[in-house]
Scaffold this motif. Sequence first.
Motif, PDB file in Angstrom:
ATOM      1  N   SER A 139     -85.823 -98.731-160.123  1.00  0.00           N
ATOM      2  CA  SER A 139     -85.157 -98.916-159.215  1.00  0.00           C
ATOM      3  C   SER A 139     -85.038-100.290-158.781  1.00  0.00           C
ATOM      4  O   SER A 139     -84.075-100.775-158.107  1.00  0.00           O
ATOM      5  N   PRO A 196     -89.152 -94.867-159.528  1.00  0.00           N
ATOM      6  CA  PRO A 196     -89.696 -93.987-158.720  1.00  0.00           C
ATOM      7  C   PRO A 196     -90.781 -93.061-159.403  1.00  0.00           C
ATOM      8  O   PRO A 196     -90.336 -92.658-160.450  1.00  0.00           O
ATOM      9  N   GLN A 226     -88.811 -99.203-154.012  1.00  0.00           N
ATOM     10  CA  GLN A 226     -89.459 -98.657-152.607  1.00  0.00           C
ATOM     11  C   GLN A 226     -90.626 -98.153-152.650  1.00  0.00           C
ATOM     12  O   GLN A 226     -91.127 -97.997-153.772  1.00  0.00           O
ATOM     13  N   ALA A 227     -91.378 -98.207-151.551  1.00  0.00           N
ATOM     14  CA  ALA A 227     -92.812 -97.768-151.373  1.00  0.00           C
ATOM     15  C   ALA A 227     -92.971 -96.528-151.948  1.00  0.00           C
ATOM     16  O   ALA A 227     -92.064 -95.565-152.086  1.00  0.00           O
ATOM     17  N   LYS A 284     -95.321-100.402-148.674  1.00  0.00           N
ATOM     18  CA  LYS A 284     -94.625-100.830-147.610  1.00  0.00           C
ATOM     19  C   LYS A 284     -95.261-102.342-147.206  1.00  0.00           C
ATOM     20  O   LYS A 284     -96.795-102.356-147.351  1.00  0.00           O
ATOM     21  N   VAL A 291     -90.593-105.278-149.922  1.00  0.00           N
ATOM     22  CA  VAL A 291     -91.830-104.475-149.905  1.00  0.00           C
ATOM     23  C   VAL A 291     -92.961-105.304-150.461  1.00  0.00           C
ATOM     24  O   VAL A 291     -92.761-106.356-150.530  1.00  0.00           O
ATOM     25  N   ASP A 342     -92.829 -96.355-155.238  1.00  0.00           N
ATOM     26  CA  ASP A 342     -92.540 -96.598-156.816  1.00  0.00           C
ATOM     27  C   ASP A 342     -93.577 -97.050-157.788  1.00  0.00           C
ATOM     28  O   ASP A 342     -94.582 -97.830-156.992  1.00  0.00           O
ATOM     29  N   SER A 364     -86.613-106.746-152.484  1.00  0.00           N
ATOM     30  CA  SER A 364     -86.833-105.559-152.116  1.00  0.00           C
ATOM     31  C   SER A 364     -87.266-105.337-150.643  1.00  0.00           C
ATOM     32  O   SER A 364     -87.197-104.008-150.317  1.00  0.00           O
ATOM     33  N   GLY A 395     -84.072-103.145-155.349  1.00  0.00           N
ATOM     34  CA  GLY A 395     -84.027-101.578-155.097  1.00  0.00           C
ATOM     35  C   GLY A 395     -85.797-100.978-155.163  1.00  0.00           C
ATOM     36  O   GLY A 395     -85.617 -99.605-154.803  1.00  0.00           O
TER      37      GLY A 395
END
Length: 316
Positions: A202, A262, A147-148, A288, A224, A150, A222, A145
Amino acid sequence: MQEFELIRKYFRPLAGPGAFGLGDDAALLKPPAGCELVVTKDVVVEGVHFRAEEVAANVAKKALRVNLSDLAAKGAQPIGYLLGLMLPRADDAWLSGFTQGLREDQKTYGITLLGGDTVQTLGPLTISLTAIGYVTEGNMLRRNGAQAGDVVMVSGMLGDAAIGLQVLQGKRQTADDAYFVDRYRHPQPRLALGQALRGVASACMDISDGLAQDAGHLATQSGVAIWIDQARLPVHPALRALQNWDAICAGGDDYELLFTVPAEKEKLLTHIAENAKIMLTKIGVVEKGEGVKIIDGDGNLLNLSKCGWQHFGHTN
Ligand SMILES: [Mg+2]
């Protein structure tokens, strides 16, 4: 000693509710209402995962705790475990020490033995342990989970156990030998932390094969990139003095939690760390892209001579 005699003498006293005194074909489990079961297995082999001269109680605790660490990483509350024991010989002193170690940790972690099997083997002593826990439905922490944007966090300190193993192997002496050896022998599954991270993190996993490699697994799952700032890594002062970045980033056996949060939830972590009585350190960010980059103080990529403890078949 016959198998039934061995089970009666050593393992029946460890059995809990639903295990029927280990006298039936299977155990019966009912998770609390609204919860799902979380199941994980790790196998440990003499000469590969523990040293042949290790005392039996420590072997038992490590086999149990590496599994509880996986439950911690998923935010689960442990219930119990199944034990597969492959013994080259039925040695009373060893079995007595082994079950004493299990008994102590059952008390520490509030779990019981649910079942298992004991066989004689021509190979090395092997312990296959399956730990079972539960989480509220839909709340198991996953690796996928992040994400860019975090932040990347880690619990406790890194590299201690790798140094502890080196001390036991006679490769190193430090003023803090006892601390490092204890960190190797007795992993501390971060159960309270994992449970507190449900709905906050996340992505989450435990570090068993070294930060660099395990962060790579989290990044891959994830989709990423993970950027880690070397200067932020939490390291015992005696280990920092050694500048042993292989041990810190790729040593393995840390059993700390690596997780992402996050940015807007980062402020919750102070309270969580206090409640779980564990140090939490922000070590990097999620970007990313793909892969793991560990950046040193000069902005260069850290070059590790090895990237994680590689041994056949370890998947979680
Ligand atoms: Mg794991």
